[in-house]
Design a protein around this motif. Structure first.
Motif, short mmCIF file in Angstrom:
data_model
loop_
_atom_site.label_atom_id
_atom_site.label_comp_id
_atom_site.label_asym_id
_atom_site.label_seq_id
_atom_site.Cartn_x
_atom_site.Cartn_y
_atom_site.Cartn_z
N GLU A 21 0.84 -1.19 0.00
CA GLU A 21 0.00 0.00 0.00
C GLU A 21 0.88 1.25 0.00
O GLU A 21 1.83 1.34 0.77
CB GLU A 21 -0.86 -0.01 1.26
CG GLU A 21 -2.29 0.31 1.00
CD GLU A 21 -3.12 0.14 2.25
OE1 GLU A 21 -3.14 1.08 3.05
OE2 GLU A 21 -3.71 -0.94 2.39
N GLY A 22 0.55 2.20 -0.85
CA GLY A 22 1.28 3.46 -0.88
C GLY A 22 2.73 3.30 -1.28
O GLY A 22 3.62 3.87 -0.67
N SER A 23 2.97 2.54 -2.33
CA SER A 23 4.35 2.31 -2.79
C SER A 23 4.53 2.82 -4.22
O SER A 23 3.61 3.33 -4.83
CB SER A 23 4.71 0.83 -2.69
OG SER A 23 3.89 0.05 -3.53
N SER A 34 -1.74 2.58 -4.82
CA SER A 34 -2.35 2.47 -3.49
C SER A 34 -2.39 1.03 -3.02
O SER A 34 -2.65 0.76 -1.86
CB SER A 34 -3.76 3.05 -3.50
OG SER A 34 -4.59 2.27 -4.33
N GLU A 57 -0.14 4.63 10.10
CA GLU A 57 -0.50 5.65 9.12
C GLU A 57 -1.63 5.14 8.22
O GLU A 57 -1.56 4.03 7.71
CB GLU A 57 0.73 6.01 8.29
CG GLU A 57 0.51 7.18 7.36
CD GLU A 57 1.79 7.65 6.70
OE1 GLU A 57 2.23 8.76 7.02
OE2 GLU A 57 2.33 6.89 5.88
N LYS A 59 -0.56 7.08 3.13
CA LYS A 59 0.51 6.35 2.44
C LYS A 59 0.47 6.62 0.94
O LYS A 59 1.50 6.80 0.30
CB LYS A 59 0.38 4.84 2.71
CG LYS A 59 0.71 4.44 4.11
CD LYS A 59 0.51 2.94 4.29
CE LYS A 59 0.76 2.50 5.71
NZ LYS A 59 0.56 1.05 5.89
N TYR A 60 -0.74 6.64 0.39
CA TYR A 60 -0.87 6.88 -1.05
C TYR A 60 -0.46 8.31 -1.40
O TYR A 60 0.22 8.55 -2.41
CB TYR A 60 -2.29 6.58 -1.52
CG TYR A 60 -2.49 6.76 -3.01
CD1 TYR A 60 -1.70 6.07 -3.93
CD2 TYR A 60 -3.43 7.64 -3.50
CE1 TYR A 60 -1.88 6.24 -5.29
CE2 TYR A 60 -3.61 7.81 -4.87
CZ TYR A 60 -2.83 7.12 -5.75
OH TYR A 60 -3.00 7.29 -7.11
N ARG A 81 1.74 10.13 0.19
CA ARG A 81 3.22 10.14 0.26
C ARG A 81 3.82 9.53 -1.01
O ARG A 81 4.78 10.03 -1.56
CB ARG A 81 3.70 9.35 1.46
CG ARG A 81 3.64 10.07 2.75
CD ARG A 81 4.35 9.27 3.86
NE ARG A 81 3.93 9.72 5.15
CZ ARG A 81 4.37 10.83 5.74
NH1 ARG A 81 5.24 11.59 5.13
NH2 ARG A 81 3.94 11.16 6.94
#
Length: 132
Positions: free
Chosen positions: A46-48, A68, A114, A119-120, A122
């Motif tokens: 997630e969020g990478s 996401s 978080e 995360k997404y 960021r």
């Protein structure tokens, strides 16, 4: 020899083409895919970020996308990246992403992990080349 790559979301194909390398973060760790890679199926973290490097001899810049979450599949020199939500770094509005990050962090429980939307946000900032 090159990889055939497709990065898609439920509503559109973000990017497709040939690549030398694909780098992604899965829930099991980072993965780098080159031609001849054995078949694999992974869950995207997630969020990478996903980075797609152009074939040898190409002047094309690397393609960076925020994801996401979703899945990555590799088979027969084809890489399919199926993301729940994704945005190419070149398309990210950094000010908007920064505001979304601040809003998500303001709503987060103190001391809790978080939230996914933070995360997404960021990841979107990193894809755009801006640190969060």
């Amino acid at each position: 020899m090159t990889l055939k790559v497709a990065l898609v979301t439920p509503d559109r194909e973000l990017w497709s083409g040939e690549a030398r390398t694909v780098i992604a973060k899965t829930t099991e760790g980072d993965i780098g895919v080159l031609t001849g890679h054995s078949p694999v199926f992974g869950i995207l973290a997630e969020g990478s970020l996903v980075e797609i490097l152009a074939p040898e001899g190409s002047d094309a810049a690397p393609v960076t996308a925020a994801v996401s979450g979703g899945f990555l599949s590799v088979a027969d020199n084809r890489v399919s990246i199926l993301a729940a939500q994704a945005e190419l770094g070149a398309e990210v509005n950094a000010d908007e992403a920064r505001q979304e990050l601040e809003g998500a962090l303001a709503e987060a429980e103190p001391g809790a992990e978080e939230p996914a939307d933070a995360k997404y946000a960021r990841a979107r900032l990193r894809a755009a080349g801006t640190q969060a």
